[in-house]
Structure formats: C-alpha cells, structure tokens
Write a protein that holds these residues in place. Structure first.
Motif, mmCIF file in Angstrom:
data_model
loop_
_atom_site.group_PDB
_atom_site.id
_atom_site.type_symbol
_atom_site.label_atom_id
_atom_site.label_comp_id
_atom_site.label_asym_id
_atom_site.label_seq_id
_atom_site.Cartn_x
_atom_site.Cartn_y
_atom_site.Cartn_z
ATOM 1 N N LEU A 71 -10.559 6.214 4.054
ATOM 2 C CA LEU A 71 -10.948 7.238 3.081
ATOM 3 C C LEU A 71 -12.207 7.990 3.519
ATOM 4 O O LEU A 71 -12.386 9.157 3.192
ATOM 5 N N LEU A 72 -13.056 7.302 4.267
ATOM 6 C CA LEU A 72 -14.323 7.906 4.669
ATOM 7 C C LEU A 72 -14.301 8.459 6.096
ATOM 8 O O LEU A 72 -15.350 8.701 6.677
ATOM 9 N N ILE A 73 -13.126 8.662 6.668
ATOM 10 C CA ILE A 73 -13.004 9.102 8.049
ATOM 11 C C ILE A 73 -13.674 10.464 8.279
ATOM 12 O O ILE A 73 -14.163 10.739 9.366
ATOM 13 N N ARG A 74 -13.748 11.261 7.218
ATOM 14 C CA ARG A 74 -14.416 12.570 7.341
ATOM 15 C C ARG A 74 -15.882 12.410 7.681
ATOM 16 O O ARG A 74 -16.469 13.235 8.363
ATOM 17 N N TYR A 75 -16.478 11.326 7.195
ATOM 18 C CA TYR A 75 -17.910 11.105 7.370
ATOM 19 C C TYR A 75 -18.170 9.986 8.367
ATOM 20 O O TYR A 75 -19.146 9.251 8.249
ATOM 21 N N GLN A 76 -17.322 9.897 9.379
ATOM 22 C CA GLN A 76 -17.374 8.776 10.306
ATOM 23 C C GLN A 76 -18.722 8.637 11.005
ATOM 24 O O GLN A 76 -19.237 7.531 11.132
ATOM 25 N N GLN A 77 -19.321 9.709 11.442
ATOM 26 C CA GLN A 77 -20.589 9.618 12.159
ATOM 27 C C GLN A 77 -21.689 9.084 11.244
ATOM 28 O O GLN A 77 -22.442 8.192 11.644
ATOM 29 N N ILE A 78 -21.757 9.567 10.029
ATOM 30 C CA ILE A 78 -22.769 9.091 9.085
ATOM 31 C C ILE A 78 -22.514 7.620 8.727
ATOM 32 O O ILE A 78 -23.446 6.814 8.697
ATOM 33 N N VAL A 79 -21.256 7.279 8.495
ATOM 34 C CA VAL A 79 -20.905 5.891 8.164
ATOM 35 C C VAL A 79 -21.263 4.967 9.324
ATOM 36 O O VAL A 79 -21.811 3.874 9.111
ATOM 37 N N ASN A 80 -20.988 5.378 10.560
ATOM 38 C CA ASN A 80 -21.336 4.562 11.723
ATOM 39 C C ASN A 80 -22.839 4.339 11.828
ATOM 40 O O ASN A 80 -23.285 3.238 12.133
ATOM 41 N N ILE A 81 -23.617 5.361 11.580
ATOM 42 C CA ILE A 81 -25.069 5.231 11.655
ATOM 43 C C ILE A 81 -25.582 4.290 10.562
ATOM 44 O O ILE A 81 -26.389 3.388 10.828
ATOM 45 N N VAL A 82 -25.093 4.482 9.338
ATOM 46 C CA VAL A 82 -25.549 3.646 8.221
ATOM 47 C C VAL A 82 -25.125 2.192 8.419
ATOM 48 O O VAL A 82 -25.948 1.275 8.288
ATOM 49 N N THR A 83 -23.860 1.968 8.746
ATOM 50 C CA THR A 83 -23.402 0.583 8.918
ATOM 51 C C THR A 83 -24.040 -0.064 10.145
ATOM 52 O O THR A 83 -24.338 -1.264 10.129
ATOM 53 N N GLY A 84 -24.278 0.709 11.186
ATOM 54 C CA GLY A 84 -25.002 0.178 12.349
ATOM 55 C C GLY A 84 -26.414 -0.231 11.970
ATOM 56 O O GLY A 84 -26.906 -1.276 12.406
#
Length: 163
Positions: A71-84
């Motif tokens: 569902l959040l694939i649109r915001y993948q870069q932001i999600v990767n940074i936050v989860t990282g």
C-alpha cells in the motif's frame, strides 16, 4: 538471499543473551508435572504448540508488513529511510549505545503457571513472541522491513516464516 538473511536473523535472535537463557524455563513448561504418565508425547505436542504460537504470530506480522508495504509503495524511499532509521535505533539500543526506556520494560505477572496442553502452549508461544520484543526488536524489525518491501503478502509471509 533475503530468505537466508532473514533465517540468520532468526537464529541470532534465538541465541541472543536475553532469549537463550529462557529456553530451559520454556522446556520445563512443556514437560509439565513430573508426575504425569505420558510425559514425552505430551511434551512434544506442547513444544510444537509453543513453536506454532510464535511462528503464527511472526507469519501474521509478515503478511501485515507486506500488505502495508504494497500500500505504501508510492512512498518507498521515505519508508525505507524511516524504517532504516528505526532499525539503526533498535540496533543501538541492543548494543547498549542508546537506551530507549520503552524497550527496557518487562511485564511480569505473578501467576502460578502449569502446563495445560497444546493450546496453552500455543498461546505461550504467541506471548513469547510479543513479550520478548526488546530482545528481538532489531532483528525482527529488519525482517519486517524486508517483508514490507515485498510485492505481495505471500512473500512477506515466507520471509517471516524463515525468521
């Protein structure tokens, strides 16, 4: 490669300093009362219930993470940074370089525990998975992050099954 990494994270979690010493306690729970007649068969069923309990919880988390990830694939870069960043924080906490007081809490109810059967051990396994999250947080968080980046719930489920 992701499946191997997730499996290794699960092994590292198992031998972590706050999970490994608790294994004898859980084994004692499986074996129950020494006065029982058919101890070995019941102990095996209880142990399988325990393993199934935390496995089902982790698999459900994998499905949830993968579904949320798709569902959040649109915001993948932001999600990767936050989860990282979250994984780095958990890792620093695990190493002792950063203390996060919320992750240091343990709830210890004062109850008399005795082995009842398969379903009580299944519940214990699920509670174990949730209750020891301060110890498993860094590795479980990393596995869930990998699951969240998968294209479907099945891949996320398989990753957490490897964990």
């Amino acid at each position: 490669m992701q499946y191997l990494i997730t499996f290794l994270e699960g092994m590292i979690t198992f031998i972590s300093p706050c999970v490994l010493p608790m294994i004898p306690v859980y084994v004692l729970y499986f074996t129950g009362d020494s006065r029982e007649e058919s101890g070995m068969g019941k102990s095996l069923v209880r142990a399988l219930g325990f393993v199934l309990g935390f496995t089902l919880l982790f698999v459900a988390l994998g499905v949830f993470a993968a579904t949320l990830g798709s569902l959040l694939i649109r915001y993948q870069q932001i999600v990767n940074i936050v989860t990282g960043g979250v994984v780095v924080l958990f890792g620093l906490h695990y190493m002792g370089a950063l203390r996060i007081s919320l992750l240091d809490r343990t709830v210890k109810p004062n109850v008399q525990v005795e082995a009842k059967g398969f379903f009580s051990c299944l519940l214990l396994g699920a509670v174990f998975a949730v209750g020891w999250s301060p110890c498993t947080g860094a590795f479980l968080g990393s596995a869930m992050m990998l699951a969240a980046t998968q294209t479907g719930a099945i891949q996320g489920m398989l990753l957490l099954l490897c964990y």
